[in-house]
Design a protein around this motif. Structure first.
Motif, PDB file in Angstrom:
ATOM      1  N   VAL A   1       0.846  -1.177   0.000  1.00  0.00           N
ATOM      2  CA  VAL A   1       0.000   0.000   0.000  1.00  0.00           C
ATOM      3  C   VAL A   1       0.884   1.231   0.000  1.00  0.00           C
ATOM      4  CG1 VAL A   1      -1.721   1.317   1.292  1.00  0.00           C
ATOM      5  CG2 VAL A   1      -1.866  -1.189   1.200  1.00  0.00           C
ATOM      6  N   GLN A   2       0.547   2.171  -0.873  1.00  0.00           N
ATOM      7  CA  GLN A   2       1.273   3.437  -0.921  1.00  0.00           C
ATOM      8  C   GLN A   2       0.309   4.558  -0.542  1.00  0.00           C
ATOM      9  OE1 GLN A   2       1.430   1.428  -4.044  1.00  0.00           O
ATOM     10  NE2 GLN A   2       2.947   0.333  -2.820  1.00  0.00           N
ATOM     11  N   LEU A   3       0.784   5.454   0.301  1.00  0.00           N
ATOM     12  CA  LEU A   3       0.022   6.631   0.698  1.00  0.00           C
ATOM     13  C   LEU A   3       0.822   7.855   0.296  1.00  0.00           C
ATOM     14  CD1 LEU A   3      -1.175   5.604   4.271  1.00  0.00           C
ATOM     15  CD2 LEU A   3      -2.444   5.471   2.138  1.00  0.00           C
ATOM     16  N   GLN A   4       0.273   8.636  -0.623  1.00  0.00           N
ATOM     17  CA  GLN A   4       0.962   9.812  -1.129  1.00  0.00           C
ATOM     18  C   GLN A   4       0.300  11.053  -0.560  1.00  0.00           C
ATOM     19  OE1 GLN A   4       3.779   9.929  -3.190  1.00  0.00           O
ATOM     20  NE2 GLN A   4       3.688  12.068  -2.556  1.00  0.00           N
ATOM     21  N   ALA A   5       1.014  11.718   0.339  1.00  0.00           N
ATOM     22  CA  ALA A   5       0.487  12.921   0.981  1.00  0.00           C
ATOM     23  C   ALA A   5       1.014  14.164   0.281  1.00  0.00           C
ATOM     24  CB  ALA A   5       0.888  12.953   2.448  1.00  0.00           C
ATOM     25  N   CYS A   6       0.134  15.161   0.180  1.00  0.00           N
ATOM     26  CA  CYS A   6       0.492  16.423  -0.461  1.00  0.00           C
ATOM     27  C   CYS A   6      -0.086  17.584   0.337  1.00  0.00           C
ATOM     28  CB  CYS A   6      -0.080  16.489  -1.876  1.00  0.00           C
ATOM     29  SG  CYS A   6       0.465  15.196  -2.978  1.00  0.00           S
ATOM     30  N   GLY A   7       0.525  18.754   0.189  1.00  0.00           N
ATOM     31  CA  GLY A   7      -0.102  19.966   0.681  1.00  0.00           C
ATOM     32  C   GLY A   7       0.566  20.674   1.828  1.00  0.00           C
ATOM     33  N   GLY A   8       1.636  20.143   2.363  1.00  0.00           N
ATOM     34  CA  GLY A   8       2.305  20.828   3.453  1.00  0.00           C
ATOM     35  C   GLY A   8       2.985  22.096   2.981  1.00  0.00           C
ATOM     36  N   GLY A   9       3.459  22.890   3.947  1.00  0.00           N
ATOM     37  CA  GLY A   9       4.153  24.109   3.595  1.00  0.00           C
ATOM     38  C   GLY A   9       4.191  25.086   4.731  1.00  0.00           C
ATOM     39  N   LEU A  10       4.563  26.321   4.384  1.00  0.00           N
ATOM     40  CA  LEU A  10       4.679  27.399   5.363  1.00  0.00           C
ATOM     41  C   LEU A  10       3.446  28.302   5.263  1.00  0.00           C
ATOM     42  CD1 LEU A  10       6.319  29.155   7.377  1.00  0.00           C
ATOM     43  CD2 LEU A  10       7.348  30.254   5.370  1.00  0.00           C
ATOM     44  N   VAL A  11       2.861  28.615   6.404  1.00  0.00           N
ATOM     45  CA  VAL A  11       1.690  29.484   6.439  1.00  0.00           C
ATOM     46  C   VAL A  11       1.774  30.373   7.663  1.00  0.00           C
ATOM     47  CG1 VAL A  11       0.297  27.771   7.670  1.00  0.00           C
ATOM     48  CG2 VAL A  11      -0.844  29.511   6.282  1.00  0.00           C
ATOM     49  N   GLN A  12       1.221  31.572   7.555  1.00  0.00           N
ATOM     50  CA  GLN A  12       1.237  32.493   8.684  1.00  0.00           C
ATOM     51  C   GLN A  12       0.161  32.120   9.702  1.00  0.00           C
ATOM     52  OE1 GLN A  12       0.857  36.472   7.110  1.00  0.00           O
ATOM     53  NE2 GLN A  12       3.043  36.618   6.700  1.00  0.00           N
ATOM     54  N   PRO A  13       0.355  32.481  10.945  1.00  0.00           N
ATOM     55  CA  PRO A  13      -0.689  32.245  11.954  1.00  0.00           C
ATOM     56  C   PRO A  13      -2.020  32.848  11.508  1.00  0.00           C
ATOM     57  CG  PRO A  13       1.340  32.898  13.023  1.00  0.00           C
ATOM     58  CD  PRO A  13       1.564  33.071  11.544  1.00  0.00           C
ATOM     59  N   GLY A  14      -3.072  32.087  11.713  1.00  0.00           N
ATOM     60  CA  GLY A  14      -4.394  32.511  11.271  1.00  0.00           C
ATOM     61  C   GLY A  14      -4.736  32.093   9.868  1.00  0.00           C
ATOM     62  N   GLY A  15      -3.760  31.576   9.162  1.00  0.00           N
ATOM     63  CA  GLY A  15      -3.974  31.168   7.775  1.00  0.00           C
ATOM     64  C   GLY A  15      -4.561  29.775   7.665  1.00  0.00           C
ATOM     65  N   SER A  16      -4.696  29.331   6.419  1.00  0.00           N
ATOM     66  CA  SER A  16      -5.297  28.022   6.120  1.00  0.00           C
ATOM     67  C   SER A  16      -4.388  27.207   5.218  1.00  0.00           C
ATOM     68  CB  SER A  16      -6.655  28.202   5.433  1.00  0.00           C
ATOM     69  OG  SER A  16      -7.565  28.880   6.267  1.00  0.00           O
ATOM     70  N   LEU A  17      -4.541  25.914   5.332  1.00  0.00           N
ATOM     71  CA  LEU A  17      -3.775  24.996   4.503  1.00  0.00           C
ATOM     72  C   LEU A  17      -4.581  23.715   4.366  1.00  0.00           C
ATOM     73  CD1 LEU A  17      -0.888  25.272   3.290  1.00  0.00           C
ATOM     74  CD2 LEU A  17      -0.055  23.977   5.244  1.00  0.00           C
ATOM     75  N   GLY A  18      -4.478  23.083   3.195  1.00  0.00           N
ATOM     76  CA  GLY A  18      -5.164  21.829   2.983  1.00  0.00           C
ATOM     77  C   GLY A  18      -4.193  20.712   2.678  1.00  0.00           C
ATOM     78  N   LEU A  19      -4.427  19.563   3.261  1.00  0.00           N
ATOM     79  CA  LEU A  19      -3.617  18.376   3.005  1.00  0.00           C
ATOM     80  C   LEU A  19      -4.486  17.330   2.317  1.00  0.00           C
ATOM     81  CD1 LEU A  19      -1.830  17.913   6.469  1.00  0.00           C
ATOM     82  CD2 LEU A  19      -1.079  19.273   4.504  1.00  0.00           C
ATOM     83  N   SER A  20      -3.849  16.514   1.508  1.00  0.00           N
ATOM     84  CA  SER A  20      -4.541  15.380   0.904  1.00  0.00           C
ATOM     85  C   SER A  20      -3.626  14.175   0.947  1.00  0.00           C
ATOM     86  CB  SER A  20      -4.966  15.679  -0.531  1.00  0.00           C
ATOM     87  OG  SER A  20      -3.832  15.854  -1.369  1.00  0.00           O
ATOM     88  N   CYS A  21      -4.231  12.997   0.920  1.00  0.00           N
ATOM     89  CA  CYS A  21      -3.456  11.762   0.959  1.00  0.00           C
ATOM     90  C   CYS A  21      -4.222  10.703   0.171  1.00  0.00           C
ATOM     91  CB  CYS A  21      -3.233  11.313   2.391  1.00  0.00           C
ATOM     92  SG  CYS A  21      -2.332   9.759   2.534  1.00  0.00           S
ATOM     93  N   ALA A  22      -3.596  10.208  -0.880  1.00  0.00           N
ATOM     94  CA  ALA A  22      -4.218   9.218  -1.742  1.00  0.00           C
ATOM     95  C   ALA A  22      -3.601   7.846  -1.495  1.00  0.00           C
ATOM     96  CB  ALA A  22      -4.043   9.613  -3.203  1.00  0.00           C
ATOM     97  N   ALA A  23      -4.468   6.853  -1.324  1.00  0.00           N
ATOM     98  CA  ALA A  23      -4.019   5.483  -1.092  1.00  0.00           C
ATOM     99  C   ALA A  23      -4.120   4.669  -2.368  1.00  0.00           C
ATOM    100  CB  ALA A  23      -4.863   4.843   0.002  1.00  0.00           C
ATOM    101  N   SER A  24      -3.131   3.797  -2.579  1.00  0.00           N
ATOM    102  CA  SER A  24      -3.144   2.942  -3.760  1.00  0.00           C
ATOM    103  C   SER A  24      -2.394   1.648  -3.468  1.00  0.00           C
ATOM    104  CB  SER A  24      -2.488   3.675  -4.941  1.00  0.00           C
ATOM    105  OG  SER A  24      -1.138   3.980  -4.661  1.00  0.00           O
ATOM    106  N   GLY A  25      -2.572   0.656  -4.368  1.00  0.00           N
ATOM    107  CA  GLY A  25      -1.782  -0.561  -4.227  1.00  0.00           C
ATOM    108  C   GLY A  25      -2.487  -1.725  -3.586  1.00  0.00           C
ATOM    109  N   GLY A  26      -3.290  -2.446  -4.324  1.00  0.00           N
ATOM    110  CA  GLY A  26      -3.836  -3.709  -3.846  1.00  0.00           C
ATOM    111  C   GLY A  26      -4.828  -3.606  -2.703  1.00  0.00           C
ATOM    112  N   ILE A  27      -5.502  -2.479  -2.604  1.00  0.00           N
ATOM    113  CA  ILE A  27      -6.451  -2.293  -1.510  1.00  0.00           C
ATOM    114  C   ILE A  27      -7.810  -2.859  -1.883  1.00  0.00           C
ATOM    115  CG2 ILE A  27      -7.647  -0.589  -0.097  1.00  0.00           C
ATOM    116  CD1 ILE A  27      -5.205   1.243  -0.531  1.00  0.00           C
TER     117      ILE A  27
END
Length: 118
Positions: A1-27
């Protein structure tokens, strides 16, 4: 199983950020999908989790600010993070409980870094 996470980074306090993670591989099926986070020197902690029926639970520190969701067709879990605080800075890991080759197992993504700083 592979889990590919995306979306991290630098953000100022009070800001917003979105993360995603896609699963694949024989599930065959996925039950729980979640996000954990870890800072150096501390244990990895649960941030949010979503079950296959759509029920969710959150750490108290993120309740009302973070929203977890999932797309079952895409086998992807999302984490929308709003009103971010410096204490949210951590490496974020996605996690799934899934059946592969007839066996339930817990699988982890590689981690994506979120830094909240001015």
């Amino acid at each position: 199983v592979q889990l590919q996470a995306c979306g991290g980074g630098l953000v100022q306090p009070g800001g917003s950020l979105g993360l995603s993670c896609a699963a694949s591989g024989g599930i065959f099926t996925i039950n729980k999908m979640g996000w954990y986070r870890q800072v150096p020197g501390k244990q990895r902690e649960l941030v949010a989790r979503i079950i296959s029926d759509g029920s969710t639970n959150y750490a108290g520190s993120v309740e009302g600010r973070f929203t977890i969701s999932r797309d079952n067709a895409r086998r992807t879990v999302y984490l929308q993070m709003n009103s971010l605080k410096p204490e949210d800075t951590a490496a974020y890991y996605c996690n799934v409980l899934a059946v592969t080759q007839g066996v339930w197992g817990v699988h982890w993504g590689q981690g994506t870094l979120v830094t909240v700083s001015s």
